[in-house]
Design a protein around this motif. Structure first.
Motif, PDB file in Angstrom:
ATOM      1  N   LEU A 180      38.264  16.704 -32.792  1.00  0.00           N
ATOM      2  CA  LEU A 180      37.776  16.710 -34.179  1.00  0.00           C
ATOM      3  C   LEU A 180      37.369  15.287 -34.531  1.00  0.00           C
ATOM      4  N   ARG A 181      36.221  15.147 -35.186  1.00  0.00           N
ATOM      5  CA  ARG A 181      35.748  13.843 -35.666  1.00  0.00           C
ATOM      6  C   ARG A 181      35.447  13.984 -37.154  1.00  0.00           C
ATOM      7  N   TRP A 182      35.934  13.038 -37.964  1.00  0.00           N
ATOM      8  CA  TRP A 182      35.642  13.074 -39.389  1.00  0.00           C
ATOM      9  C   TRP A 182      35.338  11.679 -39.885  1.00  0.00           C
ATOM     10  N   ASN A 183      34.599  11.652 -40.980  1.00  0.00           N
ATOM     11  CA  ASN A 183      34.187  10.392 -41.590  1.00  0.00           C
ATOM     12  C   ASN A 183      34.114  10.619 -43.100  1.00  0.00           C
ATOM     13  N   SER A 184      34.719   9.724 -43.877  1.00  0.00           N
ATOM     14  CA  SER A 184      34.678   9.867 -45.335  1.00  0.00           C
ATOM     15  C   SER A 184      34.326   8.526 -45.968  1.00  0.00           C
ATOM     16  N   SER A 185      33.895   8.610 -47.221  1.00  0.00           N
ATOM     17  CA  SER A 185      33.660   7.392 -48.006  1.00  0.00           C
ATOM     18  C   SER A 185      34.170   7.631 -49.424  1.00  0.00           C
ATOM     19  N   ASN A 186      34.519   6.564 -50.105  1.00  0.00           N
ATOM     20  CA  ASN A 186      35.025   6.598 -51.487  1.00  0.00           C
ATOM     21  C   ASN A 186      36.263   7.468 -51.626  1.00  0.00           C
ATOM     22  N   ALA A 187      37.083   7.523 -50.567  1.00  0.00           N
ATOM     23  CA  ALA A 187      38.293   8.350 -50.593  1.00  0.00           C
ATOM     24  C   ALA A 187      39.537   7.473 -50.541  1.00  0.00           C
ATOM     25  N   SER A 188      40.554   7.869 -51.291  1.00  0.00           N
ATOM     26  CA  SER A 188      41.848   7.198 -51.202  1.00  0.00           C
ATOM     27  C   SER A 188      42.788   7.976 -50.288  1.00  0.00           C
ATOM     28  N   THR A 232      47.847  14.592 -43.577  1.00  0.00           N
ATOM     29  CA  THR A 232      47.137  13.390 -44.008  1.00  0.00           C
ATOM     30  C   THR A 232      46.698  12.594 -42.783  1.00  0.00           C
ATOM     31  N   VAL A 233      45.437  12.160 -42.808  1.00  0.00           N
ATOM     32  CA  VAL A 233      44.850  11.435 -41.678  1.00  0.00           C
ATOM     33  C   VAL A 233      44.130  10.193 -42.213  1.00  0.00           C
ATOM     34  N   PRO A 234      43.773   9.239 -41.328  1.00  0.00           N
ATOM     35  CA  PRO A 234      42.967   8.096 -41.793  1.00  0.00           C
ATOM     36  C   PRO A 234      41.624   8.583 -42.359  1.00  0.00           C
ATOM     37  N   ASN A 235      40.975   7.745 -43.167  1.00  0.00           N
ATOM     38  CA  ASN A 235      39.702   8.135 -43.793  1.00  0.00           C
ATOM     39  C   ASN A 235      38.613   8.453 -42.781  1.00  0.00           C
ATOM     40  N   THR A 236      38.669   7.811 -41.624  1.00  0.00           N
ATOM     41  CA  THR A 236      37.713   8.058 -40.548  1.00  0.00           C
ATOM     42  C   THR A 236      38.517   8.122 -39.262  1.00  0.00           C
ATOM     43  N   GLY A 237      38.185   9.085 -38.397  1.00  0.00           N
ATOM     44  CA  GLY A 237      38.949   9.128 -37.161  1.00  0.00           C
ATOM     45  C   GLY A 237      38.618  10.302 -36.279  1.00  0.00           C
ATOM     46  N   THR A 238      39.434  10.445 -35.218  1.00  0.00           N
ATOM     47  CA  THR A 238      39.314  11.547 -34.280  1.00  0.00           C
ATOM     48  C   THR A 238      40.712  12.058 -33.985  1.00  0.00           C
ATOM     49  N   ARG A 239      40.791  13.312 -33.571  1.00  0.00           N
ATOM     50  CA  ARG A 239      42.078  13.907 -33.186  1.00  0.00           C
ATOM     51  C   ARG A 239      41.786  14.984 -32.165  1.00  0.00           C
ATOM     52  N   VAL A 240      42.505  14.948 -31.054  1.00  0.00           N
ATOM     53  CA  VAL A 240      42.389  15.988 -30.040  1.00  0.00           C
ATOM     54  C   VAL A 240      43.313  17.125 -30.438  1.00  0.00           C
ATOM     55  N   VAL A 241      42.774  18.349 -30.467  1.00  0.00           N
ATOM     56  CA  VAL A 241      43.562  19.522 -30.840  1.00  0.00           C
ATOM     57  C   VAL A 241      43.372  20.608 -29.793  1.00  0.00           C
ATOM     58  N   PRO A 293      43.944  24.397 -30.312  1.00  0.00           N
ATOM     59  CA  PRO A 293      44.363  25.599 -31.032  1.00  0.00           C
ATOM     60  C   PRO A 293      44.452  26.794 -30.083  1.00  0.00           C
ATOM     61  N   SER A 294      45.418  27.675 -30.329  1.00  0.00           N
ATOM     62  CA  SER A 294      45.557  28.860 -29.474  1.00  0.00           C
ATOM     63  C   SER A 294      44.705  30.016 -29.986  1.00  0.00           C
ATOM     64  N   LEU A 295      44.288  29.923 -31.248  1.00  0.00           N
ATOM     65  CA  LEU A 295      43.411  30.926 -31.853  1.00  0.00           C
ATOM     66  C   LEU A 295      42.227  30.212 -32.489  1.00  0.00           C
ATOM     67  N   SER A 296      41.129  30.948 -32.707  1.00  0.00           N
ATOM     68  CA  SER A 296      39.984  30.367 -33.418  1.00  0.00           C
ATOM     69  C   SER A 296      40.465  29.861 -34.774  1.00  0.00           C
ATOM     70  N   THR A 297      40.067  28.632 -35.114  1.00  0.00           N
ATOM     71  CA  THR A 297      40.593  27.964 -36.310  1.00  0.00           C
ATOM     72  C   THR A 297      39.473  27.246 -37.045  1.00  0.00           C
ATOM     73  N   THR A 298      39.490  27.364 -38.375  1.00  0.00           N
ATOM     74  CA  THR A 298      38.589  26.570 -39.215  1.00  0.00           C
ATOM     75  C   THR A 298      39.380  25.379 -39.733  1.00  0.00           C
ATOM     76  N   TYR A 299      38.900  24.186 -39.431  1.00  0.00           N
ATOM     77  CA  TYR A 299      39.536  22.953 -39.906  1.00  0.00           C
ATOM     78  C   TYR A 299      38.767  22.481 -41.138  1.00  0.00           C
ATOM     79  N   THR A 300      39.474  22.315 -42.253  1.00  0.00           N
ATOM     80  CA  THR A 300      38.868  21.845 -43.494  1.00  0.00           C
ATOM     81  C   THR A 300      39.429  20.474 -43.818  1.00  0.00           C
ATOM     82  N   ALA A 301      38.540  19.497 -43.913  1.00  0.00           N
ATOM     83  CA  ALA A 301      38.913  18.131 -44.282  1.00  0.00           C
ATOM     84  C   ALA A 301      38.611  17.950 -45.767  1.00  0.00           C
ATOM     85  N   THR A 302      39.571  17.415 -46.512  1.00  0.00           N
ATOM     86  CA  THR A 302      39.393  17.183 -47.942  1.00  0.00           C
ATOM     87  C   THR A 302      39.580  15.696 -48.226  1.00  0.00           C
TER      88      THR A 302
END
Length: 181
Positions: free
Chosen positions: A106-114, A123-132, A134-143
């Motif tokens: 997973l790769r994410w990037n945000s701006s103007n976020a606390s 909770t994750v850093p504002n920008t980053g990557t994470r190896v996952v 999942p054993s089932l199909s999964t929707t990852y939602t970043a807020t």
């Protein structure tokens, strides 16, 4: 008999708040005495009243009361600070389809976020990557959440079953439900 001239008008203006953020309202109220006409920032108004304004920038509200050649003025300043920028976020998975037991990044990037959170992770850093994995199909939602609100983005990882291995002889395996001895 001594002649009496017309009385000089009086006007008073008030604001509900003298400091606001862009997008917020302010109520401007005024009252006058001995006035034939009253304007607020050049716009003709009743002799007393109030109006809601939504200024984008710092604004001075000037009330002018007139009677003949005589006039009175009063003013109030409303300071307007810029609205905090709305956060933005994007998220992706590479690859977005895996077999059970494999991993994806997973790769994410945000701006103007606390703060940034991802369901299934936390909770994750504002920008980053994470190896996952999942054993089932999964929707990852970043807020992304910040002073200007919150924004969300999603990516879906599709997980398929590992293909069953074929018989080394190339023939499909046949299994009897009730084997006979």
């Amino acid at each position: 008999i001594v002649g009496v001239g017309c009385a000089k008008p009086k006007v008073q203006v008030q604001v509900s708040r003298d400091r606001i953020q862009q997008g917020e309202d302010v109520r401007v109220s005024w009252q006058s005495k001995d006035a034939k006409s009253v304007t607020i920032n050049g716009e003709q108004m009743d002799k007393a009243g109030s109006r809601i304004y939504n200024p984008d920038n710092t604004t001075t509200y000037v009330a002018v009361a007139r009677r003949g050649k005589k006039e009175a003025r009063d003013s109030k300043v409303v300071s307007v600070s810029p609205r905090p920028a709305r956060p933005s976020i994007s998220i992706s998975a590479d690859p977005d389809a895996i077999q059970r037991g494999q991993s994806t990044t997973l790769r994410w990037n945000s701006s103007n976020a606390s703060q940034v959170t991802i369901n299934e992770i936390g909770t994750v850093p504002n920008t980053g990557t994470r190896v996952v994995s999942p054993s089932l199909s999964t929707t990852y939602t970043a807020t992304a959440t910040g002073a200007g609100g919150s924004e969300a983005a999603s990516t879906r990882v599709t997980v398929t079953e590992e293909a069953a291995p074929a018989d080394p002889g190339g023939r499909p395996r046949v299994t009897a439900a009730n084997p006979t001895i």
